[in-house]
Design an enzyme around this catalytic site. Structure first.
Site, short mmCIF file in Angstrom:
data_model
loop_
_atom_site.label_atom_id
_atom_site.label_comp_id
_atom_site.label_asym_id
_atom_site.label_seq_id
_atom_site.Cartn_x
_atom_site.Cartn_y
_atom_site.Cartn_z
N TYR A 1 4.40 -12.80 -15.79
CA TYR A 1 2.84 -12.65 -15.60
C TYR A 1 2.01 -12.73 -15.45
CZ TYR A 1 0.36 -8.49 -13.39
OH TYR A 1 -0.33 -7.44 -13.39
N ASN B 1 -2.65 -7.15 -2.01
CA ASN B 1 -2.75 -6.06 -3.47
C ASN B 1 -0.93 -6.17 -3.91
OD1 ASN B 1 -3.02 -3.67 -5.08
ND2 ASN B 1 -1.25 -3.28 -3.97
N ILE C 1 -4.40 -0.01 -15.45
CA ILE C 1 -3.78 1.19 -14.88
C ILE C 1 -2.61 2.16 -15.16
CG2 ILE C 1 -5.33 1.77 -12.57
CD1 ILE C 1 -7.39 -0.10 -14.09
N SER D 1 -5.65 -10.19 -12.25
CA SER D 1 -5.68 -8.87 -13.48
C SER D 1 -6.11 -9.62 -14.86
CB SER D 1 -3.77 -9.39 -13.67
OG SER D 1 -3.44 -8.80 -15.60
N ALA E 1 0.77 -1.33 -0.03
CA ALA E 1 0.18 0.38 0.34
C ALA E 1 0.96 1.17 -0.27
CB ALA E 1 -0.95 -0.31 1.28
N ARG F 1 2.49 2.59 -2.77
CA ARG F 1 2.16 3.46 -4.23
C ARG F 1 1.10 3.00 -4.50
NH1 ARG F 1 7.21 2.13 -7.99
NH2 ARG F 1 7.09 -0.28 -8.37
N THR G 1 1.51 -15.89 -13.13
CA THR G 1 0.72 -15.87 -12.20
C THR G 1 -0.26 -15.44 -11.52
OG1 THR G 1 1.96 -13.47 -11.78
CG2 THR G 1 3.51 -15.49 -11.75
N VAL H 1 5.98 -9.88 2.17
CA VAL H 1 4.37 -11.06 2.50
C VAL H 1 4.89 -12.29 1.98
CG1 VAL H 1 2.62 -9.22 1.68
CG2 VAL H 1 3.94 -9.92 -0.29
P1 NAP Z 1 3.13 -0.64 -7.86
O1 NAP Z 1 2.56 0.21 -8.27
O2 NAP Z 1 4.25 -1.47 -8.43
O3 NAP Z 1 2.80 -0.93 -6.10
C1 NAP Z 1 3.22 -2.01 -5.83
C2 NAP Z 1 3.30 -2.39 -4.58
O4 NAP Z 1 3.36 -3.64 -4.01
C3 NAP Z 1 4.29 -1.47 -4.13
O5 NAP Z 1 3.55 -0.85 -2.45
C4 NAP Z 1 5.18 -2.31 -2.66
O6 NAP Z 1 6.12 -1.56 -2.29
C5 NAP Z 1 4.50 -3.28 -3.18
N1 NAP Z 1 5.30 -4.76 -2.62
C6 NAP Z 1 6.28 -5.38 -3.77
N2 NAP Z 1 6.31 -6.58 -3.60
C7 NAP Z 1 6.05 -7.16 -1.93
C8 NAP Z 1 6.20 -7.93 -1.21
N3 NAP Z 1 6.94 -8.26 -1.62
N4 NAP Z 1 5.96 -7.74 0.20
C9 NAP Z 1 4.62 -7.00 0.55
N5 NAP Z 1 5.14 -5.38 -0.69
C10 NAP Z 1 4.95 -5.88 -1.87
O7 NAP Z 1 2.33 -1.78 -8.33
P2 NAP Z 1 0.22 -0.99 -8.75
O8 NAP Z 1 0.00 -1.07 -9.95
O9 NAP Z 1 -0.16 -0.64 -7.71
O10 NAP Z 1 -0.75 -2.89 -8.55
C11 NAP Z 1 -0.22 -3.57 -7.88
C12 NAP Z 1 -1.28 -4.82 -7.68
O11 NAP Z 1 -2.19 -4.53 -9.02
C13 NAP Z 1 -0.43 -5.86 -8.04
O12 NAP Z 1 -0.77 -7.00 -7.68
C14 NAP Z 1 -0.69 -6.19 -9.72
O13 NAP Z 1 0.06 -7.39 -10.45
C15 NAP Z 1 -2.23 -5.38 -10.44
N6 NAP Z 1 -2.59 -4.50 -11.13
C16 NAP Z 1 -2.29 -3.74 -12.04
C17 NAP Z 1 -2.47 -3.52 -12.79
C18 NAP Z 1 -1.69 -2.10 -13.46
O14 NAP Z 1 -2.19 -1.77 -14.81
N7 NAP Z 1 -1.43 -1.32 -12.32
C19 NAP Z 1 -3.58 -4.42 -13.34
C20 NAP Z 1 -3.95 -5.31 -13.82
C21 NAP Z 1 -3.20 -5.65 -11.88
P3 NAP Z 1 7.24 -1.31 -1.51
O15 NAP Z 1 6.65 -0.21 -3.43
O16 NAP Z 1 7.46 -0.89 -0.64
O17 NAP Z 1 8.54 -2.21 -2.32
#
Ligand code: NAP
Length: 258
Positions: free
Chosen positions: A156, A90, A189, A142, A13, A15, A159, A64
């Site tokens: 990806y 998330n 997004i 996703s 959470a 970002r 997963t 996690v």
């Molecule tokens: P993001 O901006 O890259 O943020 C990812 C977050 O996950 C960050 O807060 C990061 O923490 C945290 N994180 C990564 N590895 C971790 C771990 N091992 N333990 C705990 N926290 C961890 O990604 P997002 O775009 O917000 O995506 C969030 C979710 O939505 C993901 O599961 C992604 O696959 C899914 N999603 C996103 C999109 C899209 O278009 N953006 C589309 C489909 C699905 P730190 O920053 O503190 O390292």
């Protein structure tokens, strides 16, 4: 929908989508654990923002993918905020590769967060939820997992297909204990995740392309996803379980029928 008296844990959470989800659940009245892996300062500012708005929040560092850290985080939330009632899985990584560029370490790193992390968090959160006979778990899958055609997303996507099927299986296991398990499958997004690893030109090109191939003619905003998660996390959504809710503006680029 009102979440007064609820305790939520949102993984990843600091970002992006997790940040928007934590903010939304707090705005609806939940006490929120802002989990992060590396971005402590960003998590701290969100906690301050929630407190300034009259809410309750804590930031907890935990990977996690590490079972011991996941378990310790659930204990910390139960002790500091009250028994966990909402888990949002998330945290995720999007490692892009093809058959040519695949490497085991990259895959392992992504799978450890996207799949193992979700399993660990669900196992430990479910203990509290089962005991109390109530819980809401929402996973971030996703549309890649449904079979979209964006190049470089094959591993990806695998997963995220795992996230979707685990959502349904865990829903079956936890349903008798008053715990629902659903997923939201976002389309494209605008977060740092989709910017990372792309030049500004590549980013502009993909944003334009994704807007064109969406029925509503635009890419998504974090708030689009936070709304869907909050709906599934509400007490009133107790008859909805084992569902994967697609929130993608009507994307039209699927590989084929299945
Ligand atoms: P993001 O901006 O890259 O943020 C990812 C977050 O996950 C960050 O807060 C990061 O923490 C945290 N994180 C990564 N590895 C971790 C771990 N091992 N333990 C705990 N926290 C961890 O990604 P997002 O775009 O917000 O995506 C969030 C979710 O939505 C993901 O599961 C992604 O696959 C899914 N999603 C996103 C999109 C899209 O278009 N953006 C589309 C489909 C699905 P730190 O920053 O503190 O390292």
């Amino acid at each position: 929908m009102n979440l007064d008296g609820q305790t939520a844990l949102v993984t990843g959470a600091s970002r992006g989508l997790g940040r928007a989800i934590a903010r939304q659940l707090a705005a609806q009245g939940a006490a929120v654990c802002v989990n992060y892996a590396t971005r402590a300062a960003e998590a701290a500012t969100l906690v301050e923002e929630i407190a300034a708005g009259g809410g309750r929040a804590i930031a907890v560092a935990a990977d996690v993918g590490d079972a011991a850290q996941a378990e310790a985080m659930v204990h910390r939330v139960n002790d500091d905020l009250g028994p966990l009632t909402i888990l949002v899985n998330n945290a995720g990584l999007a490692w892009r590769a093809t058959l040519e560029t695949f490497d085991v370490a990259g895959m392992e790193r992504m799978r450890r967060t996207n799949v193992d992390g979700l399993i660990h968090m669900t196992r430990f959160a479910a203990r509290t939820m089962r005991e109390r006979g109530y819980g809401r778990i929402v996973n971030l899958s996703s549309i890649a997992g449904h079979g979209t055609a964006l190049p470089g997303n094959a591993f990806y996507a695998a997963t995220k297909a795992a996230v979707s099927v685990l959502t349904k299986r865990f829903a079956m296991e936890l349903g008798p204990f008053g715990v629902t398990v659903n997923a939201v499958a976002p389309g494209f997004i605008l977060t740092d995740m989709v910017k990372d690893g792309r030049t500004p030109e590549e980013y502009d090109r993909i944003v334009n392309k994704m807007s064109e191939i969406s029925m509503v003619g635009r890419t998504g905003k974090p708030g689009d996803i936070a709304n869907a998660v909050a709906f599934l996390a509400a007490p009133e959504s107790g008859f909805i379980t084992a569902q994967v809710l697609t929130v993608d503006g009507g994307r039209m680029d699927y590989i084929g029928h299945s």
